[in-house]
Design a protein around this motif. Sequence first.
Motif, PDB file in Angstrom:
ATOM      1  N   THR A  64       0.818  -1.231  -0.062  1.00 56.55           N
ATOM      2  CA  THR A  64      -0.075  -0.130  -0.084  1.00 56.55           C
ATOM      3  C   THR A  64       0.925   1.270   0.086  1.00 56.55           C
ATOM      4  OG1 THR A  64      -0.091   0.057   2.301  1.00 56.55           O
ATOM      5  CG2 THR A  64      -1.779  -1.200   1.380  1.00 56.55           C
ATOM      6  N   PRO A  65       0.302   2.160  -0.732  1.00 55.21           N
ATOM      7  CA  PRO A  65       1.311   3.597  -0.587  1.00 55.21           C
ATOM      8  C   PRO A  65       1.653   4.198   0.740  1.00 55.21           C
ATOM      9  CG  PRO A  65      -0.569   3.719  -2.311  1.00 55.21           C
ATOM     10  CD  PRO A  65      -0.848   2.433  -1.427  1.00 55.21           C
ATOM     11  N   ILE A  66       2.704   4.578   1.180  1.00 58.29           N
ATOM     12  CA  ILE A  66       2.943   4.907   2.206  1.00 58.29           C
ATOM     13  C   ILE A  66       2.046   6.394   2.869  1.00 58.29           C
ATOM     14  CG2 ILE A  66       4.486   6.914   1.664  1.00 58.29           C
ATOM     15  CD1 ILE A  66       6.385   5.569   3.895  1.00 58.29           C
ATOM     16  N   LYS A  67       1.456   7.003   1.662  1.00 62.90           N
ATOM     17  CA  LYS A  67       0.501   8.000   1.940  1.00 62.90           C
ATOM     18  C   LYS A  67      -0.725   7.467   2.776  1.00 62.90           C
ATOM     19  CE  LYS A  67      -1.754  11.501  -0.592  1.00 62.90           C
ATOM     20  NZ  LYS A  67      -2.430  12.207  -1.891  1.00 62.90           N
ATOM     21  N   LYS A  68      -0.938   6.258   2.928  1.00 60.64           N
ATOM     22  CA  LYS A  68      -2.036   5.734   3.795  1.00 60.64           C
ATOM     23  C   LYS A  68      -1.596   5.725   5.181  1.00 60.64           C
ATOM     24  CE  LYS A  68      -4.585   2.877   0.497  1.00 60.64           C
ATOM     25  NZ  LYS A  68      -5.133   1.647  -0.002  1.00 60.64           N
ATOM     26  N   LEU A  69      -0.123   5.996   5.428  1.00 61.11           N
ATOM     27  CA  LEU A  69       0.071   6.031   6.802  1.00 61.11           C
ATOM     28  C   LEU A  69      -0.437   7.193   7.580  1.00 61.11           C
ATOM     29  CD1 LEU A  69       3.861   5.107   6.637  1.00 61.11           C
ATOM     30  CD2 LEU A  69       2.223   3.824   7.546  1.00 61.11           C
ATOM     31  N   PHE A  70      -0.713   8.325   6.723  1.00 57.00           N
ATOM     32  CA  PHE A  70      -1.146   9.614   7.236  1.00 57.00           C
ATOM     33  C   PHE A  70      -2.660   9.432   7.587  1.00 57.00           C
ATOM     34  CE2 PHE A  70       2.762  11.050   6.604  1.00 57.00           C
ATOM     35  CZ  PHE A  70       3.145  11.291   5.365  1.00 57.00           C
ATOM     36  N   THR A  71      -3.287   8.646   7.146  1.00 62.57           N
ATOM     37  CA  THR A  71      -4.773   8.430   7.865  1.00 62.57           C
ATOM     38  C   THR A  71      -4.749   8.102   8.892  1.00 62.57           C
ATOM     39  OG1 THR A  71      -5.205   7.498   5.381  1.00 62.57           O
ATOM     40  CG2 THR A  71      -6.760   7.050   7.243  1.00 62.57           C
ATOM     41  N   ALA A  77       8.793   9.687   6.599  1.00 54.29           N
ATOM     42  CA  ALA A  77       7.601   9.034   6.789  1.00 54.29           C
ATOM     43  C   ALA A  77       7.534   7.663   7.282  1.00 54.29           C
ATOM     44  CB  ALA A  77       6.578   8.999   5.403  1.00 54.29           C
ATOM     45  N   SER A  78       8.840   6.751   6.617  1.00 52.82           N
ATOM     46  CA  SER A  78       9.065   5.426   6.679  1.00 52.82           C
ATOM     47  C   SER A  78       9.118   5.109   8.131  1.00 52.82           C
ATOM     48  CB  SER A  78       9.930   4.958   5.914  1.00 52.82           C
ATOM     49  OG  SER A  78      11.109   5.535   6.069  1.00 52.82           O
ATOM     50  N   ARG A  79       9.480   6.165   9.165  1.00 53.71           N
ATOM     51  CA  ARG A  79       9.939   5.923  10.550  1.00 53.71           C
ATOM     52  C   ARG A  79       8.476   5.713  11.404  1.00 53.71           C
ATOM     53  NH1 ARG A  79      14.705  10.207  11.377  1.00 53.71           N
ATOM     54  NH2 ARG A  79      16.170   9.445   9.657  1.00 53.71           N
ATOM     55  N   LEU A  80       7.200   6.121  10.757  1.00 52.67           N
ATOM     56  CA  LEU A  80       6.297   6.387  11.541  1.00 52.67           C
ATOM     57  C   LEU A  80       5.738   4.911  11.827  1.00 52.67           C
ATOM     58  CD1 LEU A  80       4.538   9.328   9.591  1.00 52.67           C
ATOM     59  CD2 LEU A  80       5.715   9.356  11.809  1.00 52.67           C
ATOM     60  N   ALA A  81       5.061   4.601  12.725  1.00 52.70           N
ATOM     61  CA  ALA A  81       4.379   3.369  13.153  1.00 52.70           C
ATOM     62  C   ALA A  81       3.544   2.920  11.904  1.00 52.70           C
ATOM     63  CB  ALA A  81       3.766   3.433  14.416  1.00 52.70           C
ATOM     64  N   GLN A  82       3.806   1.715  11.585  1.00 52.80           N
ATOM     65  CA  GLN A  82       3.119   1.118  10.091  1.00 52.80           C
ATOM     66  C   GLN A  82       2.179  -0.112  10.552  1.00 52.80           C
ATOM     67  OE1 GLN A  82       5.755   1.327   6.799  1.00 52.80           O
ATOM     68  NE2 GLN A  82       7.170   2.344   8.042  1.00 52.80           N
ATOM     69  N   HIS A 122       4.519  16.816  -1.079  1.00 55.10           N
ATOM     70  CA  HIS A 122       5.279  15.554  -1.500  1.00 55.10           C
ATOM     71  C   HIS A 122       6.006  14.829  -0.189  1.00 55.10           C
ATOM     72  CE1 HIS A 122       5.017  17.844  -5.150  1.00 55.10           C
ATOM     73  NE2 HIS A 122       5.475  18.872  -4.645  1.00 55.10           N
ATOM     74  N   ILE A 123       5.574  13.620  -0.245  1.00 56.22           N
ATOM     75  CA  ILE A 123       5.939  12.679   0.825  1.00 56.22           C
ATOM     76  C   ILE A 123       7.584  12.420   0.905  1.00 56.22           C
ATOM     77  CG2 ILE A 123       6.067  10.449   1.971  1.00 56.22           C
ATOM     78  CD1 ILE A 123       3.029  10.264   0.617  1.00 56.22           C
ATOM     79  N   LYS A 124       7.971  12.662   2.144  1.00 55.21           N
ATOM     80  CA  LYS A 124       9.597  12.693   2.212  1.00 55.21           C
ATOM     81  C   LYS A 124       9.686  11.007   2.812  1.00 55.21           C
ATOM     82  CE  LYS A 124      12.367  15.350   4.677  1.00 55.21           C
ATOM     83  NZ  LYS A 124      12.726  16.213   5.401  1.00 55.21           N
ATOM     84  N   GLU A 125      10.012  10.128   1.992  1.00 58.18           N
ATOM     85  CA  GLU A 125       9.810   8.748   2.167  1.00 58.18           C
ATOM     86  C   GLU A 125      10.791   8.454   3.431  1.00 58.18           C
ATOM     87  OE1 GLU A 125       8.422   6.210   0.614  1.00 58.18           O
ATOM     88  OE2 GLU A 125       7.348   7.341  -0.973  1.00 58.18           O
ATOM     89  N   GLU A 126      11.894   9.056   3.596  1.00 60.98           N
ATOM     90  CA  GLU A 126      12.822   8.687   4.634  1.00 60.98           C
ATOM     91  C   GLU A 126      12.155   8.931   5.817  1.00 60.98           C
ATOM     92  OE1 GLU A 126      17.115  10.078   6.294  1.00 60.98           O
ATOM     93  OE2 GLU A 126      16.431  10.797   4.538  1.00 60.98           O
ATOM     94  N   ALA A 161       7.365  14.795   7.668  1.00 61.50           N
ATOM     95  CA  ALA A 161       7.072  13.537   6.905  1.00 61.50           C
ATOM     96  C   ALA A 161       6.534  13.721   5.429  1.00 61.50           C
ATOM     97  CB  ALA A 161       5.931  12.848   7.465  1.00 61.50           C
ATOM     98  N   ALA A 162       6.436  15.320   5.142  1.00 61.57           N
ATOM     99  CA  ALA A 162       5.988  15.510   3.737  1.00 61.57           C
ATOM    100  C   ALA A 162       6.298  17.155   3.569  1.00 61.57           C
ATOM    101  CB  ALA A 162       4.413  15.111   3.402  1.00 61.57           C
ATOM    102  N   GLN A 163       6.419  17.420   2.452  1.00 58.46           N
ATOM    103  CA  GLN A 163       6.609  18.741   2.076  1.00 58.46           C
ATOM    104  C   GLN A 163       5.604  19.385   1.275  1.00 58.46           C
ATOM    105  OE1 GLN A 163       9.800  20.996   2.506  1.00 58.46           O
ATOM    106  NE2 GLN A 163       8.065  22.330   2.219  1.00 58.46           N
ATOM    107  N   VAL A 164       4.996  20.666   1.933  1.00 59.65           N
ATOM    108  CA  VAL A 164       4.070  21.306   1.171  1.00 59.65           C
ATOM    109  C   VAL A 164       4.485  22.304   0.212  1.00 59.65           C
ATOM    110  CG1 VAL A 164       1.754  22.652   1.502  1.00 59.65           C
ATOM    111  CG2 VAL A 164       2.509  20.514   2.908  1.00 59.65           C
TER     112      VAL A 164
END
Length: 501
Positions: free
Chosen positions: A41-48, A70-75, A64-68, A185-188
Amino acid sequence: MHNSSRKCVRLALLSGILLVALFYFWKPNRKEVDISSSQVTPIKKLFTGKIGDATNGYKDIPYHIKEEMASRLAQNACVCKADEKTFRLPLSNLLFPHVWAHNLDQAFLEFHPDPESVKQHRADEYNNFRERSYNPADVLNVADANSPLQYPTQGVLVRPLKTIIIPGKGIFNMQKNIETHFDVAAQVDMVSIQGVGEKNMVLSSPLLSALNKQLQFVTYTNTVFHPKTADTIQFATKDHQSFFTIKIEHRNNPKLYNSGYQKEYNITALVTIATKTFLRYDKLKDLIDSIREYYPTVTIVIADDNEHPQPVTGPHIEHYIMPFGKVNKLLFLYVMTWSLFQEARLVKNSEFVGGAVREATGYTATYRHTISVEDGGKEGDCLHIRLGYHHDIKEFPNCVVADAVINFFMARTVKVQQVGFDPRLARQAHLEFFIDALGHLHIGSCSDVIVSHASKIILPWSKTDVQKAYEKFRYSSSATNAKTHNEVFYFKNRFKCMTSQ
């Protein structure tokens, strides 16, 4: 002589060819288990659910999601997965430890006579535990933007060395001297950020909506391990400021009790009556008689510190003769009976400090491990154990911070009493103690504090009767031990899986 030299050369060449072939076909497995989500699933779903409802008003603002980060967040990374099997040399695990996985759901329930009943029993016990441990101060509460700042007033928690998204709006500055840093976790688009990865981060934008959108992705990362502490955050604009606290601690892992298979309330299975007696044995007899009138099979434990103790017997009675107030010091030193003292010292301000044990071969072990728990939903959580430690201890070059150490340690008595030892695991409960201690003890390990281990190299025909008797208790049926340990992990700690090195 000439033939002997030629044989040596041929042997050397053959050995070289074998070594080259060996390294070509054998690749040491140094990779740890991948505990990231196995779902594609896209890492974007982590923000839900992480960034709240505030973003609903800014759906059209691109980011734009910062993968580095965002990937540290609980998944929800509670998966039971081991290293892939590869060809290994004998003893290669000492150099390149591999990760194994143990499915506790399967191991415990597979041979249980009524698996559905025990699953429901565990779920009921867990609900009772959550009700008992509920604290209104832990509930997330966000102050409305009346100042005009909006920020959390309570309920923000990050696990040690982990990353979270902070709910709120404004400029974040570090207030307390705890090693940490801020990021996003993302750049606006149309938002400028200064101080990424530092203790102070400033956000600016010509559009208020873009700034508010960016604030939904601000992350907080704890970078120096401590099992239970807190941090104060300053949240400000040019004209307004506020402060809030982030708690840094492990979550409260459950300790559930399996009272058996009966469905009705059974006080015998749930209660042990403990009492202390001194001189007044007549009063003790009256107490026992009154208990037996209503509860004939409840266990009664008697601590007797009389100078001239008298026998106290009967069914379901455990009578212990002991000196009064034996363990009541600030600190105590724990060693196995096979340890021979050489030296000992205490790391300043630590609650629990382990040392090292030197074997008869000269090898010295410290047994340093890190322990983490991943949320796994209604079926239970995942326990992950890894070789290693969190970081060095300042001013003590041979000491580090870890979650589990070897069975030679000095500790604060009151802290160990808070954790306790599981009585069902009287002879094999080393790891289980540190799992229960997770989040309660600040543990150090010093490799230069050493005791010697009595030699384990004993020839079978040279064993004494005492050694043979001890081995029957210490190394009892592996099936029985496995069943007990599976029950402890599955039911008491509510784990569905464990992975370890």
